[in-house]
Design an enzyme around this catalytic site. Structure first.
Site, mmCIF file in Angstrom:
data_model
loop_
_atom_site.group_PDB
_atom_site.id
_atom_site.type_symbol
_atom_site.label_atom_id
_atom_site.label_comp_id
_atom_site.label_asym_id
_atom_site.label_seq_id
_atom_site.Cartn_x
_atom_site.Cartn_y
_atom_site.Cartn_z
ATOM 1 N N SER A 144 0.838 -1.196 0.000
ATOM 2 C CA SER A 144 0.000 0.000 0.000
ATOM 3 C C SER A 144 0.877 1.251 0.000
ATOM 4 C CB SER A 144 -0.964 -0.049 1.188
ATOM 5 O OG SER A 144 -1.977 0.903 1.056
ATOM 6 N N HIS A 177 -7.360 -5.484 -1.288
ATOM 7 C CA HIS A 177 -6.142 -4.733 -1.016
ATOM 8 C C HIS A 177 -5.288 -5.457 0.025
ATOM 9 C CE1 HIS A 177 -3.660 -1.170 -0.847
ATOM 10 N NE2 HIS A 177 -3.887 -0.988 0.439
ATOM 11 N N GLU A 216 -9.202 -4.153 -6.407
ATOM 12 C CA GLU A 216 -8.702 -2.971 -5.698
ATOM 13 C C GLU A 216 -9.001 -1.660 -6.418
ATOM 14 O OE1 GLU A 216 -4.966 -2.822 -3.757
ATOM 15 O OE2 GLU A 216 -4.519 -4.921 -4.204
#
Length: 301
Positions: A148, A272, A242
């Protein structure tokens, strides 16, 4: 079709997200404390030893797998939008990565916004790499990975190392990288109803704290705008459901344009950073095994 285990973990992601959608909104420290839920989604791997360490003033955790080599290392920078998240919540995932690669993993507790906005995280990423070098690790025996925001930080750390003439690691592994702080990718809309963790509104709020008035197109903050020339090989994983899917697509295009050896893999129907479910869901275990298989030869293992 996603496995039953993946669906169960998706439900836990939903519960995490709903716990943060309170009125009034939770305080920042409450959000940071809640991140422990994500850290416990996967299993604690057997045969891994964790040790706290000071990395030139930055806290970190070593994950050492039984039988692993000690002269290679993966530097891991965690996710959390540069605002939440901590090394301690990544012990499980990084333990599985250490086992899959067969080497040490250094989980870095880089500084967080809003207390320490950009460029503090990338400065700490560079500091982590340089500390490993000072401990005797050859640059070609170090890989960098993160998820991320940490996926974006993986790339920006490599960019900063290049720009400062400090060399490159052997490889980089961005997982679901956050590369566009403005959320301009088409998947922000097309996957909005599928992604249960990441929304445009959440990203915008975190980006505001992270940038603290800075340029949202600064390539050392938003790597979709970077020149990738001279970067080490990259292997990028992302879930098909995502909102950040197009961040990966755009990063890959930039890397290919610059002649970088880049491989990307989209895992259908995955959320995610689904890799957090390692030890509990087959898709996560498959992804971690693929990271290990890709990284090992690049570290000379």
């Amino acid at each position: 079709m996603a496995s039953a285990e993946a669906e169960a973990i998706k439900a836990e992601f939903v519960a995490f997200s709903e716990a943060l959608q309170t009125d009034p909104p939770p305080e920042l420290q409450e959000m940071r404390d809640a991140y422990a839920t994500l850290g416990d989604i996967g299993t604690k791997p057997d045969g891994v030893t964790w040790t706290d360490v000071d990395v030139d003033g930055v806290s970190a955790i070593w994950a050492d797998p039984d039988g692993g080599v000690t002269d290679r290392a993966l530097l891991y920078v965690h996710g959390g939008g540069y605002v939440i998240g901590a090394a301690k919540y990544y012990r499980n995932l990084c333990g599985h990565l250490a086992t899959a690669i067969g080497c040490r993993v250094l989980i870095l507790d880089y500084r967080l916004a809003p207390e320490h906005p950009h460029p503090a995280p990338v400065e700490d990423g560079v500091r982590g790499f340089q500390w490993l070098r000072s401990q005797g690790f050859d640059a070609n025996h170090i890989a960098i990975a993160g998820d991320s925001a940490g996926g974006g930080l993986t790339i920006t750390t490599m960019l900063s190392l290049r720009d400062q003439g400090l060399g490159q690691p052997a490889a980089g592994v961005p997982i679901s990288p956050w590369g566009d702080l403005e959320g301009l990718g088409g998947s922000m809309a097309t996957n909005a109803d599928k992604d249960v963790l990441v929304s445009l509104e959440m990203l915008q709020a975190m980006a505001m704290m992270f940038l603290a008035g800075g340029d949202a197109k600064d390539p050392l903050a938003a790597p979709v705008y970077a020149d990738y020339a001279g970067l080490a090989p990259l292997y990028i994983q992302v879930g098909g459901d995502e909102t950040l899917l197009d961040d990966t697509t755009r990063i890959v295009a930039k890397a290919e344009e610059a002649g970088v050896d880049v491989t990307s893999e989209v895992f259908p129907e995955m959320q995610h950073v689904f890799q957090l479910g390692a030890g509990r869901m087959p898709e996560a275990d498959d992804a971690v095994a693929k990271i290990g298989a890709w990284v090992r030869p690049r570290l000379g293992l």
